[in-house]
Scaffold this active site. Structure first.
Site, PDB file in Angstrom:
ATOM      1  N   TYR A  72       0.814  -1.208   0.000  1.00 11.31           N
ATOM      2  CA  TYR A  72       0.000   0.000   0.000  1.00 11.31           C
ATOM      3  C   TYR A  72       0.853   1.267   0.000  1.00 11.31           C
ATOM      4  O   TYR A  72       0.377   2.343  -0.372  1.00 11.31           O
ATOM      5  CB  TYR A  72      -0.926   0.025   1.220  1.00 11.31           C
ATOM      6  CG  TYR A  72      -2.066  -0.965   1.169  1.00 11.31           C
ATOM      7  CD1 TYR A  72      -2.279  -1.777   0.067  1.00 11.31           C
ATOM      8  CD2 TYR A  72      -2.938  -1.100   2.239  1.00 11.31           C
ATOM      9  CE1 TYR A  72      -3.316  -2.687   0.032  1.00 11.31           C
ATOM     10  CE2 TYR A  72      -3.983  -2.011   2.224  1.00 11.31           C
ATOM     11  CZ  TYR A  72      -4.170  -2.797   1.115  1.00 11.31           C
ATOM     12  OH  TYR A  72      -5.198  -3.705   1.084  1.00 11.31           O
ATOM     13  N   ASP A  81     -11.152  -8.560   7.470  1.00 11.33           N
ATOM     14  CA  ASP A  81     -12.526  -8.400   6.985  1.00 11.33           C
ATOM     15  C   ASP A  81     -13.223  -9.754   6.900  1.00 11.33           C
ATOM     16  O   ASP A  81     -14.409  -9.876   7.231  1.00 11.33           O
ATOM     17  CB  ASP A  81     -12.533  -7.724   5.614  1.00 11.33           C
ATOM     18  CG  ASP A  81     -12.395  -6.208   5.703  1.00 11.33           C
ATOM     19  OD1 ASP A  81     -12.298  -5.693   6.836  1.00 11.33           O
ATOM     20  OD2 ASP A  81     -12.371  -5.547   4.656  1.00 11.33           O
ATOM     21  N   ASP A 105      -3.166 -18.055   1.586  1.00 11.19           N
ATOM     22  CA  ASP A 105      -4.305 -18.722   0.940  1.00 11.19           C
ATOM     23  C   ASP A 105      -4.881 -19.797   1.852  1.00 11.19           C
ATOM     24  O   ASP A 105      -6.108 -19.954   1.970  1.00 11.19           O
ATOM     25  CB  ASP A 105      -3.912 -19.294  -0.424  1.00 11.19           C
ATOM     26  CG  ASP A 105      -2.580 -20.016  -0.425  1.00 11.19           C
ATOM     27  OD1 ASP A 105      -1.872 -19.997   0.604  1.00 11.19           O
ATOM     28  OD2 ASP A 105      -2.229 -20.600  -1.469  1.00 11.19           O
ATOM     29  N   ASP A 156      -5.506  -6.702   5.812  1.00 13.06           N
ATOM     30  CA  ASP A 156      -6.708  -6.008   5.359  1.00 13.06           C
ATOM     31  C   ASP A 156      -7.775  -7.020   4.956  1.00 13.06           C
ATOM     32  O   ASP A 156      -8.945  -6.935   5.367  1.00 13.06           O
ATOM     33  CB  ASP A 156      -6.337  -5.108   4.179  1.00 13.06           C
ATOM     34  CG  ASP A 156      -7.452  -4.156   3.776  1.00 13.06           C
ATOM     35  OD1 ASP A 156      -8.501  -4.131   4.461  1.00 13.06           O
ATOM     36  OD2 ASP A 156      -7.274  -3.432   2.786  1.00 13.06           O
ATOM     37  N   LYS A 158       3.334 -15.310   2.494  1.00  9.83           N
ATOM     38  CA  LYS A 158       3.334 -16.076   1.228  1.00  9.83           C
ATOM     39  C   LYS A 158       4.790 -16.357   0.871  1.00  9.83           C
ATOM     40  O   LYS A 158       5.281 -16.022  -0.218  1.00  9.83           O
ATOM     41  CB  LYS A 158       2.618 -15.281   0.130  1.00  9.83           C
ATOM     42  CG  LYS A 158       2.297 -16.100  -1.125  1.00  9.83           C
ATOM     43  CD  LYS A 158       1.376 -17.267  -0.872  1.00  9.83           C
ATOM     44  CE  LYS A 158       1.046 -17.981  -2.185  1.00  9.83           C
ATOM     45  NZ  LYS A 158       0.326 -19.258  -1.952  1.00  9.83           N
TER      46      LYS A 158
END
Length: 406
Positions: A182, A293, A265, A289, A233
């Protein structure tokens, strides 16, 4: 409109998520000092950022709850309301005015409502409301985002997961907030040698950025159930390889915390398959993020969950994790409980006022114990109320002498 109120709704205990760091102030952070007035009451300066959509509605209610809880614990607040996001764009043409940044930095804590809306979706990136939020996080240097996800017994049937999967879920996502893709450079959109547009971003982390968020996560896990899962990852991304290496190295300093690693994942799948396996999760900005959620929906509604964004020093940023919900803005349909609980986190983590925070946490439980529900958490046998009435019921419970047990 309102269904009959059940009388068999049992009071519940607040899970460990809301008690995670109450025994002592979080080691990586500095609790803000306060002024004391002539009457001997502590006084704090709070910057309110209502923002867009339902933000002004829920912030107004949370402000009232803060004032009430504070007054009962000898704490006074001076509030300053400033524009941010779309509201700031409409007012002064930028999503984060310098005046807002100055007010936030000069305060003891910042309480944010919500940012964004359809109105500004087609704006250029630097003129989008969400850009103002990223700029605010960077300006306040709030690198650690704590997002609890707890399924309260009263709301277990609101979860989309089976009862046996959702019941008892109590986890905390510790998200790195000011680094990663980001904020990484280079980034942009350009035309390549073939005349084709190419968009690109950079996922980048320095060792010190990983170390400091990992320490927050280890300390958080230590005060909860002693289990930390680091999500990355590392089978594909070099930034994740460094992430896993640094987190693993720090584990030796926390022998009382059980550390595990999981690819993102797989973590996304495990959150819906067996969420109770998780205690504390630490991960980077973009993974945090998404996963936080996802975790929020296990609880039944994103409208129930607060968050705290903290720095090494300076004011923290406290906000509900739901969005601005422009489709219901101004209709008295919003759930204010996430913002009210964010105010409790402000008191606890930002100011060290744990008694006042506990009053608010107990008051939320009190309103739920009485069966009051906004539309997002409504079920048969409970009483459907709007945003304002839910806020009024929490206010009534704040000064009750009979608190829900914790």
């Amino acid at each position: 409109m309102a269904a009959a109120l059940q009388t068999n709704i049992r009071p519940v205990k607040f899970p460990a998520t809301f008690r995670a760091l109450t025994k002592q102030s979080p080691a990586p952070f500095r609790v803000r000092c306060c002024a004391v007035n002539s009457a001997g009451k502590k006084r704090y300066n709070i910057t309110l950022l209502p923002g867009d959509g339902i933000g002004p509605e829920v912030i107004s209610i949370a402000k009232n709850v803060l004032q009430k809880a504070g007054s009962l614990e000898g704490v006074e607040f001076s509030f300053r309301e400033m524009p941010v996001g779309g509201a700031a764009l409409d007012l002064v043409g930028v999503p984060l005015p310098e005046e807002t940044v100055s007010a936030a930095k000069d305060s003891d804590a910042v309480l944010l409502g919500a940012i964004g809306g359809y109105k500004w979706d087609k704006n250029e990136k630097h003129l989008k409301p969400e850009t103002g939020l990223l700029q605010l996080r960077a300006a306040l240097k709030v690198f650690a985002n704590l997002r609890p996800a707890t399924v309260l017994p009263q709301l277990v049937d609101a979860s989309t997961l089976k009862r046996e999967v959702a019941e008892g879920v109590d986890l905390m996502v510790v998200r790195e907030l000011t680094g990663g893709i980001y904020f990484g450079v280079p980034r942009g959109i350009k035309t390549n040698e073939n005349g084709e547009e190419v968009g690109f971003n950079t996922e980048v982390y320095a060792a010190h950025e990983i170390d400091r968020i990992a320490r927050v996560a280890f300390e958080t896990a230590r005060k909860r159930r002693g289990k930390l899962c680091s999500v990355d990852k590392a089978n594909v991304l070099e930034a994740s390889i460094l992430w896993r290496r640094r987190v693993a190295a720090l584990a030796a300093e926390y022998p009382d915390v059980e550390l595990s690693h999981m690819y993102v994942d797989n973590a996304a799948m495990q959150l819906v398959r067996d969420p109770k396996q998780f205690d504390t999760i630490v991960t980077n900005n973009i993974f945090g993020d998404i996963l936080s959620d996802e975790a929020s929906m296990i609880t039944g509604s994103i409208g129930m969950l607060p968050s705290a964004s903290l720095s090494d020093s300076g004011p923290g940023l406290f906000e509900p994790i739901h969005g601005s919900a422009p489709d219901i803005a101004g209709q008295d349909k919003a759930n204010p409980l996430a913002t009210i609980l964010s105010a409790a986190m402000l008191l606890k983590y930002g100011l060290g006022e744990e008694k006042a925070a506990k009053r608010i946490e107990d008051a939320v439980l009190g309103a739920l114990n009485k069966g009051f529900r906004t539309g997002d958490i409504y079920s048969n046998g409970t009483k459907l109320v709007g945003c304002k009435e839910m806020g009024e019921e929490v206010l009534k419970s704040v000064d009750s002498q009979v608190h829900a047990s914790v």
